[in-house]
Design an enzyme around this catalytic site. Sequence first.
Site, PDB file in Angstrom:
ATOM      1  N   ARG A 150      -1.317   0.014  -9.755  1.00 13.71           N
ATOM      2  CA  ARG A 150      -0.095  -0.835 -10.067  1.00 13.71           C
ATOM      3  C   ARG A 150      -0.848  -2.345 -10.182  1.00 13.71           C
ATOM      4  O   ARG A 150      -1.895  -2.526  -9.853  1.00 13.71           O
ATOM      5  CB  ARG A 150       0.879  -1.065  -8.868  1.00 13.71           C
ATOM      6  CG  ARG A 150       1.393   0.575  -8.444  1.00 13.71           C
ATOM      7  CD  ARG A 150       1.356   0.627  -7.179  1.00 13.71           C
ATOM      8  NE  ARG A 150       1.464   2.029  -6.681  1.00 13.71           N
ATOM      9  CZ  ARG A 150       2.712   2.888  -6.670  1.00 13.71           C
ATOM     10  NH1 ARG A 150       3.456   1.980  -6.690  1.00 13.71           N
ATOM     11  NH2 ARG A 150       2.779   4.103  -6.372  1.00 13.71           N
ATOM     12  N   LYS A 171       4.440  12.537  -2.455  1.00  5.90           N
ATOM     13  CA  LYS A 171       5.130  11.237  -1.698  1.00  5.90           C
ATOM     14  C   LYS A 171       5.799  11.744  -0.684  1.00  5.90           C
ATOM     15  O   LYS A 171       6.736  12.956  -0.928  1.00  5.90           O
ATOM     16  CB  LYS A 171       6.035  10.849  -2.956  1.00  5.90           C
ATOM     17  CG  LYS A 171       6.751   9.612  -2.592  1.00  5.90           C
ATOM     18  CD  LYS A 171       7.431   8.752  -3.656  1.00  5.90           C
ATOM     19  CE  LYS A 171       8.501   7.608  -3.258  1.00  5.90           C
ATOM     20  NZ  LYS A 171       8.993   6.967  -4.445  1.00  5.90           N
ATOM     21  N   GLY A 195       0.942  -1.317   0.081  1.00  6.05           N
ATOM     22  CA  GLY A 195       0.002  -0.078  -0.063  1.00  6.05           C
ATOM     23  C   GLY A 195       0.935   1.280  -0.027  1.00  6.05           C
ATOM     24  O   GLY A 195       1.991   1.273   0.238  1.00  6.05           O
ATOM     25  N   ASP A 254       8.151   5.841   8.567  1.00  7.06           N
ATOM     26  CA  ASP A 254       7.518   6.974   9.099  1.00  7.06           C
ATOM     27  C   ASP A 254       6.926   7.739   7.957  1.00  7.06           C
ATOM     28  O   ASP A 254       6.504   9.065   8.439  1.00  7.06           O
ATOM     29  CB  ASP A 254       9.182   7.711   9.412  1.00  7.06           C
ATOM     30  CG  ASP A 254       9.969   8.050   8.208  1.00  7.06           C
ATOM     31  OD1 ASP A 254       9.785   7.666   7.201  1.00  7.06           O
ATOM     32  OD2 ASP A 254      10.944   8.328   8.567  1.00  7.06           O
ATOM     33  N   ASP A 288       4.366  -4.266  -7.242  1.00  9.02           N
ATOM     34  CA  ASP A 288       4.076  -3.014  -6.559  1.00  9.02           C
ATOM     35  C   ASP A 288       4.515  -1.692  -7.218  1.00  9.02           C
ATOM     36  O   ASP A 288       4.059  -0.635  -7.179  1.00  9.02           O
ATOM     37  CB  ASP A 288       4.115  -3.016  -5.124  1.00  9.02           C
ATOM     38  CG  ASP A 288       5.449  -3.308  -4.737  1.00  9.02           C
ATOM     39  OD1 ASP A 288       5.961  -4.146  -5.133  1.00  9.02           O
ATOM     40  OD2 ASP A 288       5.975  -2.281  -3.992  1.00  9.02           O
ATOM     41  N   ASN A 289       5.655  -1.900  -8.127  1.00  8.86           N
ATOM     42  CA  ASN A 289       6.082  -0.720  -8.753  1.00  8.86           C
ATOM     43  C   ASN A 289       6.030  -0.831 -10.204  1.00  8.86           C
ATOM     44  O   ASN A 289       6.593  -0.344 -11.044  1.00  8.86           O
ATOM     45  CB  ASN A 289       7.483  -0.630  -8.314  1.00  8.86           C
ATOM     46  CG  ASN A 289       7.761  -0.419  -6.655  1.00  8.86           C
ATOM     47  OD1 ASN A 289       6.888   0.365  -6.085  1.00  8.86           O
ATOM     48  ND2 ASN A 289       9.160  -0.723  -6.437  1.00  8.86           N
TER      49      ASN A 289
END
Length: 520
Positions: free
Chosen positions: A202, A125, A102, A137, A272-273
């Site tokens: 994606r 981002k 995610g 984080d 996922d990319n």
Amino acid sequence: MQLTDLSFEQHFVSELPGEAEAEPFPRQVHGACYSRVRPTPVAAPKLLAWSEDCAALLGLSGTIDAEMCSEVFAGNRLLPGMAPYAACYGGHQFGNWAGQLGDGRAITLGERLGQEGIRYELQLKGAGLTPYSRNADGRAVLRSSVREFLCSEAMYHLGVPTTRALSLVGTGERVLRDMFYDGNAAPEPGAVVCRVAPSFLRFGNLELPAARGDQVLLAKLADFVHQSLFPEISGSGAEAHGAWFGEVCRRTAVMVAHWMRVGFVHGVMNTDNMSLLGLTIDYGPYGWLEGFDPDWTPNTTDLPGRRYCYGNQPGVALWNLARLGQALGGLGVTEDAVRAGLDDYKLTYEATFGIMLANKLGLDSIEEESKLIDGLFSLLQQVETDMTLFFRRLAEVPMNEDLPPWALEPLVPAYYSDNPPGTELMAWLELYRTRLAAQGVDEAQRRARMDAANPKYVLRNYLAQQAIDAATAGDTAPLNRLLEVLRQPYAEQPGQEDLAARRPEWARNKAGCSMLSCSS
Ligand code: AMP
Ligand code: MG
């Protein structure tokens, strides 16, 4: 139009099931394609770079209000109509199913109808914690943000399908990162990039509900993909899903062929990319081939197996597409349909890269030129040869008559070694000359083709690092100069020659200039 005049839409959130806003503590999210979450405000946002080309896409023009832009694109201020969310997806990482991943630090602000009626998502981002941040984080460091910002725009101007970057905003906050994974974490300046693309979906968005056996969610998402990303495909259900899968295969093939053409190595081709639109997405530890080496990977995490090295990229994309095909199997897309898509990938890749290679050499075609091509690739690997400089400068070697004694001179700057290949290179050039003559290619035609296929300016790893070092010290001029030069990568641009130079020796093993870690 000014920023505050823009209107925003939310097709994704209005058409798909999502989670209502809640505290962004790490959790497994089921039955939802996204979670509503707001960016976490930062201490002192400062606009460091801005892409006017990307702004124009969104209908933003004229002088910008830098303060307003820094507030909005750091995530400190939402504009009317924005409905921020983080998407839920999974993925295969380094060949293994990794479960839910995610948007751990990406937050989509909203969508906007831009130029030519194309809808664009605006996504921050590094905007703070989301339910997908796991133990991290939610932030991004300046160095990785500079790299994503510059490369997105550079790739676009190179003609490579890619997500775009609108802005780079420094947060005025520090982020703790262990850059070398050696236990020495240190605070680094933080930043937020606003990325722009028609969709950030994606392969992994579909893989997750498929892996969980959530047919209902999978079907909803696949219908959304069909209707919003591939509306030109008629029909519905499994047949339509098979048809758009074929389109994803073809687009992915074209994207990877471009990567191979310009010497780009993504570095983390996890599913996922991989964008469903065939766009280069998630600029992390990517790199540019300098010395031509098919085994080269920029990603230190990838070193053991070199899964994501330059030469593996076409094969890895195919493997990734097979994972997407598998996920769609849950919707009744047949094995035959999946196989047809994968075959289409191979055919499209071969055809597209073949044309690109022909253009790189200024030839009409490379069919029946296997001796020439094999000879070229073995030559490029014999002695460390800068890929970008070699192809660009090859156009300067005269090919219309017998090779002059100085024929090799234009190619000398492409060699990292003091001993460029002499005799073998001459022999190859002679073969090249006869093939050009056989195809009836004249010098003007050859030069024009080659100069349009072989960039002069690419975002060499050390150039990005120099821009990062300066920006870290408060000087954004080198970053903005690079952005400007990379807008015309195929043009000569007198006065900017230093940005087209071979990697200097000091940069060979310097952190950030050759290898990178995922720690961004
Ligand atoms: P990547 O390797 O950058 O594609 O990231 C893989 C996953 O890790 C994605 O789900 C990211 O959102 C997540 N991730 C990476 N870095 C961070 C971070 N600093 N904070 C939260 N999530 C992150
Ligand atoms: Mg990613």
